[in-house]
Scaffold this active site. Structure first.
Site, PDB file in Angstrom:
ATOM      1  CD  GLU A  36      -2.547   1.361   2.637  1.00 25.95           C
ATOM      2  OE1 GLU A  36      -3.545   0.642   2.814  1.00 25.95           O
ATOM      3  OE2 GLU A  36      -2.130   2.180   3.493  1.00 25.95           O
ATOM      4  CB  ALA A  71     -12.181  10.684   4.590  1.00 24.48           C
ATOM      5  CB  ALA A 144     -18.053   0.595   2.604  1.00 23.56           C
ATOM      6  CG  HIS A 168     -15.687   0.001  11.953  1.00 24.22           C
ATOM      7  ND1 HIS A 168     -16.581   0.932  12.428  1.00 24.22           N
ATOM      8  CD2 HIS A 168     -14.873   0.665  11.092  1.00 24.22           C
ATOM      9  CE1 HIS A 168     -16.334   2.106  11.871  1.00 24.22           C
ATOM     10  NE2 HIS A 168     -15.310   1.965  11.045  1.00 24.22           N
TER      11      HIS A 168
HETATM   12  P1  FAD Z   1     -18.584   0.733   6.426  1.00 26.25           P
HETATM   13  O1  FAD Z   1     -18.594  -0.601   5.788  1.00 26.25           O
HETATM   14  O2  FAD Z   1     -19.608   1.691   5.939  1.00 26.25           O
HETATM   15  O3  FAD Z   1     -18.742   0.476   7.980  1.00 26.25           O
HETATM   16  C1  FAD Z   1     -18.741   1.531   8.948  1.00 26.25           C
HETATM   17  C2  FAD Z   1     -19.517   1.070  10.183  1.00 26.25           C
HETATM   18  O4  FAD Z   1     -20.905   0.943   9.844  1.00 26.25           O
HETATM   19  C3  FAD Z   1     -19.098  -0.308  10.690  1.00 26.25           C
HETATM   20  O5  FAD Z   1     -19.205  -0.313  12.080  1.00 26.25           O
HETATM   21  C4  FAD Z   1     -20.110  -1.250  10.067  1.00 26.25           C
HETATM   22  O6  FAD Z   1     -20.265  -2.440  10.845  1.00 26.25           O
HETATM   23  C5  FAD Z   1     -21.361  -0.382  10.028  1.00 26.25           C
HETATM   24  N1  FAD Z   1     -22.214  -0.705   8.868  1.00 26.25           N
HETATM   25  C6  FAD Z   1     -21.906  -0.529   7.571  1.00 26.25           C
HETATM   26  N2  FAD Z   1     -22.927  -0.915   6.769  1.00 26.25           N
HETATM   27  C7  FAD Z   1     -23.908  -1.353   7.608  1.00 26.25           C
HETATM   28  C8  FAD Z   1     -25.210  -1.880   7.397  1.00 26.25           C
HETATM   29  N3  FAD Z   1     -25.727  -1.997   6.173  1.00 26.25           N
HETATM   30  N4  FAD Z   1     -25.920  -2.252   8.496  1.00 26.25           N
HETATM   31  C9  FAD Z   1     -25.419  -2.102   9.739  1.00 26.25           C
HETATM   32  N5  FAD Z   1     -24.195  -1.600  10.001  1.00 26.25           N
HETATM   33  C10 FAD Z   1     -23.449  -1.218   8.939  1.00 26.25           C
HETATM   34  N6  FAD Z   1      -9.937   5.530   5.001  1.00 26.25           N
HETATM   35  C11 FAD Z   1      -9.676   6.559   4.147  1.00 26.25           C
HETATM   36  O7  FAD Z   1     -10.141   7.670   4.385  1.00 26.25           O
HETATM   37  N7  FAD Z   1      -8.924   6.381   3.023  1.00 26.25           N
HETATM   38  C12 FAD Z   1      -8.371   5.184   2.704  1.00 26.25           C
HETATM   39  O8  FAD Z   1      -7.701   5.047   1.676  1.00 26.25           O
HETATM   40  C13 FAD Z   1      -8.593   4.088   3.573  1.00 26.25           C
HETATM   41  N8  FAD Z   1      -8.089   2.867   3.315  1.00 26.25           N
HETATM   42  C14 FAD Z   1      -8.375   1.822   4.139  1.00 26.25           C
HETATM   43  C15 FAD Z   1      -7.864   0.559   3.818  1.00 26.25           C
HETATM   44  C16 FAD Z   1      -8.139  -0.534   4.637  1.00 26.25           C
HETATM   45  C17 FAD Z   1      -7.595  -1.887   4.269  1.00 26.25           C
HETATM   46  C18 FAD Z   1      -8.941  -0.367   5.793  1.00 26.25           C
HETATM   47  C19 FAD Z   1      -9.228  -1.536   6.681  1.00 26.25           C
HETATM   48  C20 FAD Z   1      -9.442   0.877   6.126  1.00 26.25           C
HETATM   49  C21 FAD Z   1      -9.170   1.989   5.301  1.00 26.25           C
HETATM   50  N9  FAD Z   1      -9.668   3.254   5.585  1.00 26.25           N
HETATM   51  C22 FAD Z   1      -9.411   4.304   4.737  1.00 26.25           C
HETATM   52  C23 FAD Z   1     -10.424   3.504   6.821  1.00 26.25           C
HETATM   53  C24 FAD Z   1     -11.957   3.352   6.673  1.00 26.25           C
HETATM   54  O9  FAD Z   1     -12.460   4.317   5.780  1.00 26.25           O
HETATM   55  C25 FAD Z   1     -12.567   3.539   8.053  1.00 26.25           C
HETATM   56  O10 FAD Z   1     -12.160   2.482   8.888  1.00 26.25           O
HETATM   57  C26 FAD Z   1     -14.071   3.711   8.138  1.00 26.25           C
HETATM   58  O11 FAD Z   1     -14.423   4.041   9.494  1.00 26.25           O
HETATM   59  C27 FAD Z   1     -14.887   2.467   7.836  1.00 26.25           C
HETATM   60  O12 FAD Z   1     -14.845   2.165   6.543  1.00 26.25           O
HETATM   61  P2  FAD Z   1     -15.713   0.909   5.984  1.00 26.25           P
HETATM   62  O13 FAD Z   1     -15.442   0.906   4.556  1.00 26.25           O
HETATM   63  O14 FAD Z   1     -15.462  -0.314   6.755  1.00 26.25           O
HETATM   64  O15 FAD Z   1     -17.192   1.456   6.309  1.00 26.25           O
END
Ligand code: FAD
Length: 305
Positions: A36, A71, A144, A168
């Site tokens: 990365e 973000a 996401a 998370h």
């Molecule tokens: P989501 O999947 O939306 O989840 C967020 C929270 O909401 C979680 O607690 C989940 O359980 C809950 N949730 C989601 N959907 C639902 C649903 N339908 N029903 C109930 N609960 C739900 N951040 C950056 O800004 N830029 C980056 O480039 C970046 N790269 C990353 C790379 C990796 C490998 C990882 C692990 C994280 C990265 N992050 C990055 C951080 C990430 O954006 C944050 O951790 C963010 O808080 C959560 O992202 P997510 O995609 O898991 O969100």
């Protein structure tokens, strides 16, 4: 809707998608290797460091690389410029966050990623920027999962998602995260990459929980080499990753930074090997735009080909 998913034939390197890379490596009983990077801020020095590290890490032929995204799209143009250049040499994953964004602007960014030569999108929600704490509520895209749907609806790109070995921070428990992971898989995600963590059990617990929930896609562990201990401890604190007490004690008792580095790197290499032995499909090493520690881990774990 995409008519014919994943049919791009312009990949730099042998693989078109992460799924193909993992499948081929798995067939040969080899783990994948990937790194990365993050887009440099404005300073010329940071850009030089990124490209020097990229060139050095390309020497060990990673299967793919990924580039982070601010973000709220704070660094969209830099991110696009970096992925465009990297994608000429290696299959490139563009991280993409949707927090605070509209469907239209995010769809436009997806299209620009595709034009830049990206083959795969890591679909992320992102966190609210400090100067806009309400972004999670006000943006059109709120998770996401919605971004996974949008990428699948508007492009032919492969989609991966984030996974959290230590749950998370907003999630009540791992089963909840696993349920969300399964929903993302059902929406079209074909692989996951993890947040940093420091024990094999954290990874294997996540994989087991995901499987129970039906999320069977490959989960690639993200590994942060403990080269600069102070920096890694800070990052661990920010991400909520627990550092094993024994490692923490050893680092604290180190007589010098150099000694701490030896301790940290030995730990990282052992963790890398143990993860592969535990069945991880590959390792995604957080390079921090530096090549030395990333190469040491890749070599130490026997992943350089
Ligand atoms: P989501 O999947 O939306 O989840 C967020 C929270 O909401 C979680 O607690 C989940 O359980 C809950 N949730 C989601 N959907 C639902 C649903 N339908 N029903 C109930 N609960 C739900 N951040 C950056 O800004 N830029 C980056 O480039 C970046 N790269 C990353 C790379 C990796 C490998 C990882 C692990 C994280 C990265 N992050 C990055 C951080 C990430 O954006 C944050 O951790 C963010 O808080 C959560 O992202 P997510 O995609 O898991 O969100």
């Amino acid at each position: 809707m995409p008519v014919c998913p994943l049919l791009r034939k312009t990949s730099a390197g042998p693989f078109e998608t992460v799924t193909e890379a993992l499948g081929t490596r798995s067939g040969r009983q080899e783990p994948s290797l990937s790194f990365e990077f993050f887009p440099p801020r404005n300073q010329e020095e940071a850009a030089d460091q990124l490209w020097r590290s990229f060139d050095a890490l390309m020497e060990v032929s990673p299967d793919f690389i990924s580039v982070t995204y601010g973000a709220g799209g704070s660094n969209r143009e830099t991110s696009l410029a970096v992925v465009e250049r990297m994608a000429r040499d290696v299959m490139t994953i563009g991280h993409l966050t949707c927090v605070g964004g509209s469907r239209a602007s995010t769809a436009e960014t997806i299209s620009r990623f595709e034009d830049a030569g990206v083959h795969s999108i890591l679909a992320l929600r992102g966190d609210a920027p400090q100067d806009n704490p309400d972004a999670l509520k006000t943006g059109e895209l709120k998770s996401a999962l919605e971004l996974v749907h949008l990428v699948r609806q508007t492009s032919n790109l492969e989609v991966g998602v984030a996974a959290f070995p230590e749950v998370h921070p907003e999630s009540p428990h791992m089963e909840h995260d696993s349920m969300v992971l399964e929903m993302k898989q059902s929406a079209g995600a074909t692989y996951a990459m993890t947040q940093l963590f420091f024990t094999v059990d954290a990874y294997t617990d996540l994989v087991s929980s995901a499987k129970i929930a039906g999320a069977t896609m490959p989960i690639i562990p993200g590994l942060m080499p403990v080269g600069n201990a102070a920096k890694v401890l800070r990052m661990a604190e920010m991400s909520g990753a627990a550092i094993p007490v024994e490692l923490l004690k050893e680092l604290e008792n180190a007589g010098s930074d150099a000694e701490a580095r030896v301790i940290g790197m030995e730990y990282s290499i052992k963790l890398a090997r143990d993860l592969v032995d535990a069945g991880a499909p590959g390792l995604h090493i957080f390079s921090m735009n530096l090549s030395k520690a990333a190469l040491e881990v890749a070599r130490g774990a026997g992943l350089c080909r």
